[in-house]
Structure formats: C-alpha cells, structure tokens
Design an enzyme around this catalytic site. Sequence first.
Site, PDB file in Angstrom:
ATOM      1  N   CYS A 164      15.140  -6.351  22.994  1.00  0.00           N
ATOM      2  CA  CYS A 164      13.792  -6.420  23.157  1.00  0.00           C
ATOM      3  C   CYS A 164      13.462  -5.095  23.969  1.00  0.00           C
ATOM      4  O   CYS A 164      13.408  -4.129  23.859  1.00  0.00           O
ATOM      5  CB  CYS A 164      13.184  -7.737  23.213  1.00  0.00           C
ATOM      6  SG  CYS A 164      11.385  -7.844  22.691  1.00  0.00           S
ATOM      7  N   HIS A 200      15.777 -11.564  20.171  1.00  0.00           N
ATOM      8  CA  HIS A 200      16.406 -12.304  21.272  1.00  0.00           C
ATOM      9  C   HIS A 200      17.265 -13.168  20.885  1.00  0.00           C
ATOM     10  O   HIS A 200      17.326 -14.312  20.617  1.00  0.00           O
ATOM     11  CB  HIS A 200      15.389 -13.273  22.179  1.00  0.00           C
ATOM     12  CG  HIS A 200      14.248 -12.449  22.951  1.00  0.00           C
ATOM     13  ND1 HIS A 200      14.289 -12.280  24.450  1.00  0.00           N
ATOM     14  CD2 HIS A 200      13.212 -11.639  22.522  1.00  0.00           C
ATOM     15  CE1 HIS A 200      13.382 -11.569  24.642  1.00  0.00           C
ATOM     16  NE2 HIS A 200      12.641 -11.113  23.724  1.00  0.00           N
ATOM     17  N   GLY A 243      11.822  -8.902  28.262  1.00  0.00           N
ATOM     18  CA  GLY A 243      10.811  -9.176  29.357  1.00  0.00           C
ATOM     19  C   GLY A 243       9.673  -8.391  29.082  1.00  0.00           C
ATOM     20  O   GLY A 243       9.216  -8.321  28.028  1.00  0.00           O
ATOM     21  N   GLU A 244       9.360  -7.631  30.064  1.00  0.00           N
ATOM     22  CA  GLU A 244       8.201  -6.787  29.869  1.00  0.00           C
ATOM     23  C   GLU A 244       8.826  -5.112  30.506  1.00  0.00           C
ATOM     24  O   GLU A 244       8.943  -5.036  31.340  1.00  0.00           O
ATOM     25  CB  GLU A 244       6.985  -7.036  30.636  1.00  0.00           C
ATOM     26  CG  GLU A 244       6.027  -7.516  29.893  1.00  0.00           C
ATOM     27  CD  GLU A 244       5.280  -6.529  28.959  1.00  0.00           C
ATOM     28  OE1 GLU A 244       5.482  -5.303  29.288  1.00  0.00           O
ATOM     29  OE2 GLU A 244       4.789  -7.009  27.969  1.00  0.00           O
ATOM     30  N   GLU A 276      19.727 -14.361  22.817  1.00  0.00           N
ATOM     31  CA  GLU A 276      20.415 -15.297  23.657  1.00  0.00           C
ATOM     32  C   GLU A 276      19.753 -16.649  23.552  1.00  0.00           C
ATOM     33  O   GLU A 276      19.919 -17.593  24.128  1.00  0.00           O
ATOM     34  CB  GLU A 276      20.077 -14.621  25.021  1.00  0.00           C
ATOM     35  CG  GLU A 276      18.549 -14.485  25.400  1.00  0.00           C
ATOM     36  CD  GLU A 276      17.645 -13.587  25.095  1.00  0.00           C
ATOM     37  OE1 GLU A 276      18.055 -12.818  24.177  1.00  0.00           O
ATOM     38  OE2 GLU A 276      16.436 -13.588  25.328  1.00  0.00           O
ATOM     39  N   ARG A 335       6.087   0.432  21.411  1.00  0.00           N
ATOM     40  CA  ARG A 335       6.090  -0.876  21.916  1.00  0.00           C
ATOM     41  C   ARG A 335       5.056  -1.672  21.457  1.00  0.00           C
ATOM     42  O   ARG A 335       4.171  -1.407  20.849  1.00  0.00           O
ATOM     43  CB  ARG A 335       5.744  -0.558  23.361  1.00  0.00           C
ATOM     44  CG  ARG A 335       5.641  -1.625  24.400  1.00  0.00           C
ATOM     45  CD  ARG A 335       5.340  -1.159  25.790  1.00  0.00           C
ATOM     46  NE  ARG A 335       5.057  -2.291  26.748  1.00  0.00           N
ATOM     47  CZ  ARG A 335       4.025  -2.535  27.318  1.00  0.00           C
ATOM     48  NH1 ARG A 335       3.077  -1.357  27.212  1.00  0.00           N
ATOM     49  NH2 ARG A 335       3.717  -3.440  28.124  1.00  0.00           N
TER      50      ARG A 335
HETATM   51  N1  GLN Z   1       6.512  -6.338  24.484  1.00  0.00           N
HETATM   52  C1  GLN Z   1       7.471  -6.323  25.576  1.00  0.00           C
HETATM   53  C2  GLN Z   1       7.387  -4.774  26.121  1.00  0.00           C
HETATM   54  O1  GLN Z   1       6.753  -4.113  26.012  1.00  0.00           O
HETATM   55  C3  GLN Z   1       8.803  -6.701  25.222  1.00  0.00           C
HETATM   56  C4  GLN Z   1       8.794  -7.944  24.740  1.00  0.00           C
HETATM   57  C5  GLN Z   1      10.149  -8.833  25.132  1.00  0.00           C
HETATM   58  O2  GLN Z   1      11.163  -8.362  25.502  1.00  0.00           O
HETATM   59  N2  GLN Z   1      10.548  -9.884  24.343  1.00  0.00           N
HETATM   60  O3  GLN Z   1       8.047  -4.593  26.971  1.00  0.00           O
END
Ligand code: GLN
Length: 205
Positions: A86, A180, A54-55, A182, A115
């Site tokens: 990720c 990823h 995610g982020e 999944e 990141r």
């Molecule tokens: N760029 C995202 C972050 O900084 C990670 C991206 C992802 O989980 N697909 O968290």
Amino acid sequence: MPEDPSLPPLVGVLALQGDVREHRAALEAAGARTAGVRTAAELDEVDALAIPGGESTTLSRLIRAFGLEEPLRRRLAEGLPCLATCAGMILLSRRILDGRPEQLALGALDLDVRRNGYGRQVDSFEAALEVPELGEPAFPGVFIRAPVVERVGEGVTVLARHEGRPVALADGRHLALAFHPEISGDGRFHRHFVEPLCSNSRSAR
Ligand code: GLN
C-alpha cells in the site's frame, strides 16, 4: 554482518508507521527472523525489508526525519529485497500521480501509481484475488485507500489484478501489493517473499 549463514534471513520492518507488529508476525510465521528498522544502522543489518502501509506522505516525512532517505536509496540500489504494501508500494514506485510534491518516490520498482486512486476511506473494500502463483483459494485482498497502478514497467510482472487493474507486482527483488496482506490472516504472500530469501539473500551479500 551475517553471523551464521545457516540462520534464517533477517527481514527488517520499517517501524515508523503502520502494521509493524502484524508484518513481523507474518514474516516470522513464514520462517524469517525480523527486526524493527528505525535507523540507518538497523537498516544496514537486514537482509531484506518490508515497508508497511500507512500514509505515504507521513512516511516520507518520517523517513527524512529519521535520516533514512539516503540509506534507503543506497540499500535499494544495492539490491535489497523489499516487500512493500500500500503506502509502501507508493514509496517504492518511480512516479506518484496525485501525490504531494515533496513526497518520496524511491524509484526502486518501475511503476507509476496514483495515490488514493480507489477513492476515499469509505471506498476501502475487500476483494478475493486470483493469484496463479499462490494457487487456490483466492487471496483475501484488504484495500484501504489503496493506490492504483497506472503504469507497469518492463521487467515487472503482474501477479494479480482486481477489475483489470494490477494490484500485486514483482520484479524479482521487490514484491509490491496495493492491499494489506498482514491483516488478511493469509500468510501466502509473506511466504512468497521469504522463501526465495532463504536461498538467495545471504549468498548475495
Ligand atoms: N492512501 C495512503 C497513502 O496515500 C495509503 C493507504 C495505506 O497504506 N493503507 O499513502
């Protein structure tokens, strides 16, 4: 706490953001029971945890908003097995380069990560990964604004590299993937995570 020891392990999926449904499906296909985790009480019930991508900055905020930072730190310190993908890998790491000052590094896995180290969204890519532990064929790695691993601590094993950089790592309790699994349609990493839990996790509690 564990009801019937013959039940498959219960793997929680942190359900604040990301591919929760896909992770649950892959974990169930690997033989686990699953549950979404949004509260400390739910976290207390699980034998292991998956932290989706995610982020990582948003996930950090949501973890705090849901009162999960301390419970997560506590359960990780107790040895909660964790699959982190990720942004999940960023959260689990010890040090985040190019992160935001307030973002969480839970420090459960001895890694430093950068990141967005592969670049911006347009630099997302797919790569066939040779993973000796999984055998043939190569694993289809889907990288979406992935973090780059800049330091691997002692005791952390590199399971796969892409262009020389570690992208899949494990230390016995944690399995961290920069990509990823999944959404790859290949369940081998989820199985690699679930299978040892079937024998270890319940007896460890
Ligand atoms: N760029 C995202 C972050 O900084 C990670 C991206 C992802 O989980 N697909 O968290």
